[in-house]
Design a protein around this motif. Structure first.
Motif, PDB file in Angstrom:
ATOM      1  N   ARG A 367       0.798  -1.224   0.000  1.00  0.00           N
ATOM      2  CA  ARG A 367       0.000   0.000   0.000  1.00  0.00           C
ATOM      3  C   ARG A 367       0.835   1.282   0.000  1.00  0.00           C
ATOM      4  N   PRO A 368       1.819   1.411   0.879  1.00  0.00           N
ATOM      5  CA  PRO A 368       2.557   2.680   0.913  1.00  0.00           C
ATOM      6  C   PRO A 368       3.318   2.920  -0.390  1.00  0.00           C
ATOM      7  N   THR A 369       3.489   4.227  -0.722  1.00  0.00           N
ATOM      8  CA  THR A 369       4.288   4.564  -1.901  1.00  0.00           C
ATOM      9  C   THR A 369       5.729   4.149  -1.690  1.00  0.00           C
ATOM     10  N   HIS A 370       6.236   4.436  -0.499  1.00  0.00           N
ATOM     11  CA  HIS A 370       7.599   4.039  -0.141  1.00  0.00           C
ATOM     12  C   HIS A 370       7.552   3.255   1.151  1.00  0.00           C
ATOM     13  N   LEU A 371       8.290   2.174   1.189  1.00  0.00           N
ATOM     14  CA  LEU A 371       8.388   1.399   2.424  1.00  0.00           C
ATOM     15  C   LEU A 371       9.550   1.908   3.263  1.00  0.00           C
ATOM     16  N   PRO A 372       9.376   1.997   4.554  1.00  0.00           N
ATOM     17  CA  PRO A 372      10.513   2.351   5.410  1.00  0.00           C
ATOM     18  C   PRO A 372      11.508   1.191   5.452  1.00  0.00           C
ATOM     19  N   ALA A 373      12.611   1.389   6.123  1.00  0.00           N
ATOM     20  CA  ALA A 373      13.644   0.365   6.193  1.00  0.00           C
ATOM     21  C   ALA A 373      13.084  -0.915   6.824  1.00  0.00           C
ATOM     22  N   PRO A 374      13.660  -2.075   6.463  1.00  0.00           N
ATOM     23  CA  PRO A 374      13.140  -3.339   7.011  1.00  0.00           C
ATOM     24  C   PRO A 374      13.182  -3.423   8.535  1.00  0.00           C
ATOM     25  N   ASP A 375      14.091  -2.653   9.156  1.00  0.00           N
ATOM     26  CA  ASP A 375      14.171  -2.693  10.617  1.00  0.00           C
ATOM     27  C   ASP A 375      13.331  -1.602  11.280  1.00  0.00           C
ATOM     28  N   SER A 376      12.504  -0.917  10.501  1.00  0.00           N
ATOM     29  CA  SER A 376      11.679   0.160  11.046  1.00  0.00           C
ATOM     30  C   SER A 376      10.570  -0.392  11.930  1.00  0.00           C
ATOM     31  N   ALA A 377      10.004   0.468  12.745  1.00  0.00           N
ATOM     32  CA  ALA A 377       8.908   0.061  13.628  1.00  0.00           C
ATOM     33  C   ALA A 377       7.714  -0.420  12.812  1.00  0.00           C
ATOM     34  N   PHE A 378       7.494   0.204  11.655  1.00  0.00           N
ATOM     35  CA  PHE A 378       6.367  -0.188  10.802  1.00  0.00           C
ATOM     36  C   PHE A 378       6.536  -1.629  10.317  1.00  0.00           C
ATOM     37  N   ALA A 379       7.708  -1.933   9.719  1.00  0.00           N
ATOM     38  CA  ALA A 379       7.935  -3.268   9.170  1.00  0.00           C
ATOM     39  C   ALA A 379       7.918  -4.327  10.275  1.00  0.00           C
ATOM     40  N   GLN A 380       8.546  -3.998  11.406  1.00  0.00           N
ATOM     41  CA  GLN A 380       8.586  -4.963  12.500  1.00  0.00           C
ATOM     42  C   GLN A 380       7.194  -5.185  13.101  1.00  0.00           C
ATOM     43  N   GLY A 381       6.408  -4.115  13.149  1.00  0.00           N
ATOM     44  CA  GLY A 381       5.046  -4.239  13.660  1.00  0.00           C
ATOM     45  C   GLY A 381       4.183  -5.112  12.770  1.00  0.00           C
ATOM     46  N   GLU A 382       4.276  -4.911  11.458  1.00  0.00           N
ATOM     47  CA  GLU A 382       3.499  -5.733  10.535  1.00  0.00           C
ATOM     48  C   GLU A 382       3.922  -7.197  10.623  1.00  0.00           C
ATOM     49  N   LEU A 383       5.213  -7.424  10.835  1.00  0.00           N
ATOM     50  CA  LEU A 383       5.714  -8.785  10.957  1.00  0.00           C
ATOM     51  C   LEU A 383       5.145  -9.479  12.193  1.00  0.00           C
ATOM     52  N   ARG A 384       5.088  -8.764  13.282  1.00  0.00           N
ATOM     53  CA  ARG A 384       4.602  -9.365  14.531  1.00  0.00           C
ATOM     54  C   ARG A 384       3.089  -9.592  14.522  1.00  0.00           C
ATOM     55  N   HIS A 385       2.384  -8.945  13.597  1.00  0.00           N
ATOM     56  CA  HIS A 385       0.944  -9.141  13.508  1.00  0.00           C
ATOM     57  C   HIS A 385       0.582 -10.384  12.697  1.00  0.00           C
ATOM     58  N   THR A 386       1.558 -11.036  12.129  1.00  0.00           N
ATOM     59  CA  THR A 386       1.277 -12.245  11.350  1.00  0.00           C
ATOM     60  C   THR A 386       1.147 -13.452  12.276  1.00  0.00           C
ATOM     61  N   ARG A 387       0.552 -14.493  11.781  1.00  0.00           N
ATOM     62  CA  ARG A 387       0.350 -15.721  12.561  1.00  0.00           C
ATOM     63  C   ARG A 387       1.545 -16.655  12.303  1.00  0.00           C
ATOM     64  N   ILE A 388       2.629 -16.403  13.003  1.00  0.00           N
ATOM     65  CA  ILE A 388       3.881 -17.116  12.751  1.00  0.00           C
ATOM     66  C   ILE A 388       3.782 -18.583  13.179  1.00  0.00           C
ATOM     67  N   ALA A 389       3.274 -18.823  14.386  1.00  0.00           N
ATOM     68  CA  ALA A 389       3.190 -20.199  14.882  1.00  0.00           C
ATOM     69  C   ALA A 389       2.331 -21.060  13.967  1.00  0.00           C
ATOM     70  N   GLU A 390       1.214 -20.492  13.490  1.00  0.00           N
ATOM     71  CA  GLU A 390       0.340 -21.238  12.594  1.00  0.00           C
ATOM     72  C   GLU A 390       1.039 -21.532  11.266  1.00  0.00           C
ATOM     73  N   ALA A 391       1.884 -20.608  10.822  1.00  0.00           N
ATOM     74  CA  ALA A 391       2.611 -20.813   9.566  1.00  0.00           C
ATOM     75  C   ALA A 391       3.514 -22.033   9.658  1.00  0.00           C
ATOM     76  N   PHE A 392       4.178 -22.207  10.801  1.00  0.00           N
ATOM     77  CA  PHE A 392       5.048 -23.370  10.989  1.00  0.00           C
ATOM     78  C   PHE A 392       4.233 -24.656  11.076  1.00  0.00           C
ATOM     79  N   GLU A 393       3.105 -24.594  11.756  1.00  0.00           N
ATOM     80  CA  GLU A 393       2.273 -25.790  11.874  1.00  0.00           C
ATOM     81  C   GLU A 393       1.779 -26.246  10.505  1.00  0.00           C
ATOM     82  N   GLU A 394       1.361 -25.307   9.674  1.00  0.00           N
ATOM     83  CA  GLU A 394       0.880 -25.653   8.338  1.00  0.00           C
ATOM     84  C   GLU A 394       2.011 -26.213   7.478  1.00  0.00           C
ATOM     85  N   ALA A 395       3.211 -25.609   7.614  1.00  0.00           N
ATOM     86  CA  ALA A 395       4.349 -26.072   6.822  1.00  0.00           C
ATOM     87  C   ALA A 395       4.728 -27.502   7.196  1.00  0.00           C
ATOM     88  N   LYS A 396       4.747 -27.792   8.494  1.00  0.00           N
ATOM     89  CA  LYS A 396       5.081 -29.145   8.942  1.00  0.00           C
ATOM     90  C   LYS A 396       4.043 -30.157   8.474  1.00  0.00           C
TER      91      LYS A 396
END
Length: 469
Positions: A367-396
């Motif tokens: 969505r954004p025109t420009h993305l902030p750096a990968p270590d920015s609060a925005f990128a890290q926040g979006e990453l933490r909002h994902t369902r990481i544990a479920e992703a591993f369960e599905e992969a296994k």
């Protein structure tokens, strides 16, 4: 004269050089700019690498980055590099080391491992002596038979191990090993399963090898364990090398109190060997095999050609090739191929899990025109909002099947269920590439089978503009 208020403010805020003729633009703060266009997959991998894990799932996700980016030689990104290695190992050396592994699980392997490594034929008493004829043949008929049988067992083991080497070579050609340890474990298993039968077959072809039929000749000074024969003394026993002449006690001819120089000359004794047989060779047996041992080196020939030695087995100087990545790691607690399969499955789970997480993030990051750096609060926040544990369960769950390996062509490839893994050698990708139904699903350019390019900036902040005259 009236002073323009705008000009007065400009003079107070900016240096005189800014008051050039014509329109000017003044800026304060920092400008947010796109530093480069990068693939969304690469951007998300960098964001994961910068993650400060708070949960076990986040810690596992971050550890996955190096696994999926460090697979190929010289590949990966800023967060992981790997080096390829390739080496050859003589098949004869591999068989010796595999034999040592098999010795723990196979009686036949244990016997042959001793025969092919403990090569001197030692007497029961270290100081025991034996007379040797001038032709190098032990004169004591009983001892001569024991020495012949011991050498025959060594020869049978060399022949049996050579036979099994064909199966080992075939097995490793079908699934090339990634390390010496993998190759040795494979060889050890094949030897443990097949050496008993191979030894029996070798014996059936030459049963006399164990019954004293092999003619053993002492070499030179027996590796320093012999001394020149001194003339026979009264009362000594003489074995002329034939049954004829033995007395009723079976000890041979006894010299009387007077020993003539003629008797000494005719004794045919060339030397005394002490302690054992440490340098010897055999005459060709019925199949044309000869055995030669001296100075710690064993050589077996057949019809005069090398058959078994440090570089030759089964008459060939074959080699086993191994290759892989220096950063390719496996669980050391698992044996051989099981460790490799576990590591391959772990990389596959990582790739599918990251693809899942990237698919969850993609709609918001595009969505954004420009993305902030990968270590920015925005990128890290979006990453933490994902369902990481479920992703591993599905992969296994998706990768619950067995690992099918394909190391042909020197590239690492494997398949689990409906997914194929490896690296795209045509594109030179450095990390794991996942394909599904022949199409790329995930790599450093693809997320869920699609490619996205985004403008990523390395600076953030507000920009204030003023234009005037």
């Amino acid at each position: 004269m009236k002073v323009n208020r705008v000009m007065l403010v400009a003079c107070l805020l900016f240096p005189p050089l800014a008051l050039a003729d014509g329109p000017v633009t003044h800026e304060t703060g920092s400008r947010e700019e796109a530093s480069e266009q990068v693939s969304l997959a690469a951007y998300i991998l960098q964001a994961i690498a910068h993650l400060s894990p708070r949960t076990e799932a986040e810690n596992q996700l971050q550890a996955c980055v190096s696994k999926v980016t460090s697979l190929a030689p010289g590949g990966g990104d800023a967060y992981g590099q790997s080096r390829s290695y390739s080496q050859d190992m003589p098949l004869s050396v591999l068989m010796q080391q595999g034999l040592a592994v098999a010795a723990a699980n196979s009686q036949a392997a244990n016997e042959c491992q001793k025969r092919l490594t403990d090569l001197p034929i030692r007497f029961t008493s270290q100081n025991a002596q034996a007379t040797v004829g001038r032709n190098g043949r032990v004169l004591d008929p009983v001892l001569r038979k024991d020495i012949s049988s011991a050498a025959g067992r060594t020869l049978l083991c060399a022949r049996a191990l050579s036979t099994v080497s064909k199966e080992v070579a075939s097995r490793l050609d079908a699934a090339p090993p990634m390390s010496q340890q993998d190759a040795i474990q494979t060889a050890g298993q094949v030897i443990a399963d097949n050496l008993h039968v191979a030894t029996q077959e070798a014996f059936n072809l030459a049963p006399g090898e164990l019954n004293g039929a092999l003619e053993v000749m002492i070499k030179g000074n027996n590796a320093g364990a012999s001394r020149p024969y001194q003339p026979v003394t009264p009362g000594s026993y003489f074995y002329p090398g034939a049954v004829a002449g033995e007395d009723e006690r079976g000890k041979g001819q006894v010299f009387g109190a007077t020993v003539s120089s003629v008797a000494a000359a005719q004794s045919t004794i060339g030397s005394l060997i002490v302690g054992g047989v440490y340098a010897y060779q055999t005459l060709p047996d019925a199949l044309g095999f000869t055995l030669d041992y001296e100075g710690g080196n064993l050589r077996v020939t057949r019809d005069g050609l090398p058959f078994y030695d440090g570089n030759t087995i089964d008459g060939e100087q074959a080699k086993v090739s191994m290759g892989g990545s220096a950063q390719y790691t496996a669980d050391a607690a698992l044996p051989g191929g099981a460790a490799r399969d576990a590591a391959l499955k772990a990389m596959g789970v990582c790739a599918l899990a990251i693809n899942n997480v990237a698919g969850q993030m993609a709609p918001k990051l595009l969505r954004p025109t420009h993305l902030p750096a990968p270590d920015s609060a925005f990128a890290q926040g979006e990453l933490r909002h994902t369902r990481i544990a479920e992703a591993f369960e599905e992969a296994k769950a998706d990768l619950a099947g067995n690992v099918e390996q394909d190391l042909s062509g020197g590239g690492l490839k494997w398949k689990i269920g409906r997914y194929q893994f490896g690296r795209d050698t045509n594109r030179g990708a450095g990390g794991v590439t996942v394909t599904l139904a022949g199409a790329t699903l995930f790599d450093d350019q693809h997320v869920n089978g699609r490619t996205f390019t985004v403008n990523a900036s390395t600076s953030t902040g507000a920009t204030s503009n003023y234009s005037g005259e």
